[in-house]
Design a protein around this motif. Structure first.
Motif, short mmCIF file in Angstrom:
data_model
loop_
_atom_site.label_atom_id
_atom_site.label_comp_id
_atom_site.label_asym_id
_atom_site.label_seq_id
_atom_site.Cartn_x
_atom_site.Cartn_y
_atom_site.Cartn_z
N ARG A 19 1.03 13.28 -7.99
CA ARG A 19 2.19 12.55 -7.49
C ARG A 19 3.04 11.99 -8.63
NH1 ARG A 19 -0.22 8.35 -3.20
NH2 ARG A 19 -1.54 7.94 -5.01
N ILE A 21 5.43 8.97 -9.48
CA ILE A 21 5.74 7.62 -8.99
C ILE A 21 6.90 7.06 -9.81
CG2 ILE A 21 4.88 5.27 -8.69
CD1 ILE A 21 2.13 6.45 -8.26
N GLN A 22 7.93 6.61 -9.11
CA GLN A 22 9.10 6.05 -9.77
C GLN A 22 9.17 4.54 -9.52
OE1 GLN A 22 12.16 8.47 -7.88
NE2 GLN A 22 12.39 9.65 -9.78
N THR A 23 9.65 3.82 -10.50
CA THR A 23 9.86 2.39 -10.33
C THR A 23 11.33 2.06 -10.56
OG1 THR A 23 9.35 1.89 -12.66
CG2 THR A 23 7.53 1.84 -11.09
N THR A 37 10.41 -2.24 -7.59
CA THR A 37 9.78 -1.47 -6.52
C THR A 37 9.06 -0.28 -7.13
OG1 THR A 37 11.70 -0.02 -6.14
CG2 THR A 37 11.60 -2.10 -4.91
N CYS A 38 7.94 0.05 -6.54
CA CYS A 38 7.14 1.19 -6.98
C CYS A 38 7.00 2.14 -5.79
CB CYS A 38 5.77 0.72 -7.46
SG CYS A 38 4.68 2.04 -7.99
N ASP A 39 7.59 3.33 -5.89
CA ASP A 39 7.57 4.29 -4.78
C ASP A 39 6.22 4.99 -4.71
OD1 ASP A 39 10.12 3.62 -4.21
OD2 ASP A 39 11.05 5.43 -5.00
N GLU A 41 3.38 6.40 -1.78
CA GLU A 41 3.08 6.62 -0.38
C GLU A 41 1.77 5.94 0.00
OE1 GLU A 41 3.12 10.66 0.81
OE2 GLU A 41 5.14 11.05 0.05
N THR A 45 1.80 -1.94 2.53
CA THR A 45 2.82 -2.43 1.61
C THR A 45 2.24 -3.61 0.83
OG1 THR A 45 4.63 -1.79 3.07
CG2 THR A 45 5.11 -3.47 1.41
N ILE A 221 7.41 2.85 -0.37
CA ILE A 221 8.58 3.73 -0.32
C ILE A 221 9.49 3.20 0.77
CG2 ILE A 221 9.43 6.05 0.16
CD1 ILE A 221 6.93 7.17 -1.05
N SER A 223 13.89 2.33 1.82
CA SER A 223 15.30 2.44 1.45
C SER A 223 15.75 1.11 0.84
CB SER A 223 16.16 2.78 2.67
OG SER A 223 16.24 1.67 3.53
#
Length: 263
Positions: A19, A21-23, A37-39, A41, A45, A221, A223
């Motif tokens: 995976r 993972i973007q922050t 935020t850390c995307d 799945e 939360t 994850i 919006s």
């Protein structure tokens, strides 16, 4: 308006297994709260809300305040935060105090629930009550037998029988200057806990628990529009109330001046 382009900036990308993972990070206008935020799945939360905190001695102000946070705000009484968290499909809240920060955590099953509990949590941090009764019960008082008592006082007293803690604290005192913040015991030494006053804790809170000293990490994850909707639900109140307080300009702990240790 594309809120993501306006506020959030991608700060890092990491590969964990298969995976990516973007922050992303942003600083909320007007109040200065920093959000990361850390995307990832997950059905859960996770939220970590951290304050940079620096002790002023061995009275344990950092740890005292961490405990007193959960005694309620001017809107919610003690216990209401955890009650509300459980209704939001959370397993409650938790916290810890380290030498350079205090962190408060919670996790919920889904972001809608986190969106509901987050403003309540922030309210506890910034607008807590800090009553005389809470201080006496949780920090220190003299009981009916004339003995020192208090939840945190007894907790710290038990450390005096732990060889690891005694050795580690003594080593800190030998390696570092005694007035260097890293050398302090964040939980406090009992001889100083006895002397700590509620007014000193209130002053410490006023100095270091400010919106611009809040760092939020949310692992989910989601919006950006939904994320900001949850955050902005309390931004206006924070802005209005802190403007009326007329507090001195915030100086971030550990960055206001250079500190030198003797090692």
């Amino acid at each position: 308006m594309d809120l993501q382009k306006e506020l959030f900036v991608q700060t890092s990308t990491a590969q964990v297994g298969n995976r990516i993972i973007q922050t992303f990070s942003c600083s909320l206008p007007y109040v200065g709260i920093t959000v990361h935020t850390c995307d990832m799945e997950s059905p859960m939360t996770y939220s970590y809300i951290s304050f940079a905190t620096k002790g002023r001695g061995n009275s344990g102000e950092l740890r005292r305040l961490e405990h007193l946070i959960f005694f309620g705000s001017d809107k919610c009484k003690r216990g209401k935060l955890d009650d509300f968290a459980i209704k939001c499909l959370s397993n409650g809240t938790n916290s810890w105090t380290a030498t350079d920060h205090s962190c408060y955590t919670t996790k919920t099953a889904g972001y809608e629930e986190m969106n509901a509990i987050f403003p309540v949590y922030i309210h506890y941090f910034l607008f807590l009550t800090l009553t005389t009764q809470a201080f006496a019960t949780d920090v220190h008082h003299i009981d009916e037998e004339g003995k020192d008592n208090g939840v945190v006082y007894n907790e710290m007293q038990s450390y005096y029988a732990v060889t690891y803690w005694i050795s580690f604290f003594a080593l800190n005192q030998l390696q570092l200057e005694q007035n260097f913040p890293v050398s302090y015991e964040t939980g406090g030494l009992i001889e100083y806990v006895r002397k700590l006053t509620l007014e000193e804790v209130r002053e410490f809170h006023k100095m270091q628990y400010k919106p611009e000293n809040i760092e939020v990490i949310q692992v989910v994850i989601i919006s950006v529009d939904k994320l900001l909707k949850g955050l902005y639900s309390i931004v206006n109140e924070i802005n209005e109330r802190f403007e009326k307080m007329n507090l001195p300009q915030f100086k971030r702990p550990f960055l206001e001046k250079a500190e030198k240790a003797q090692i």
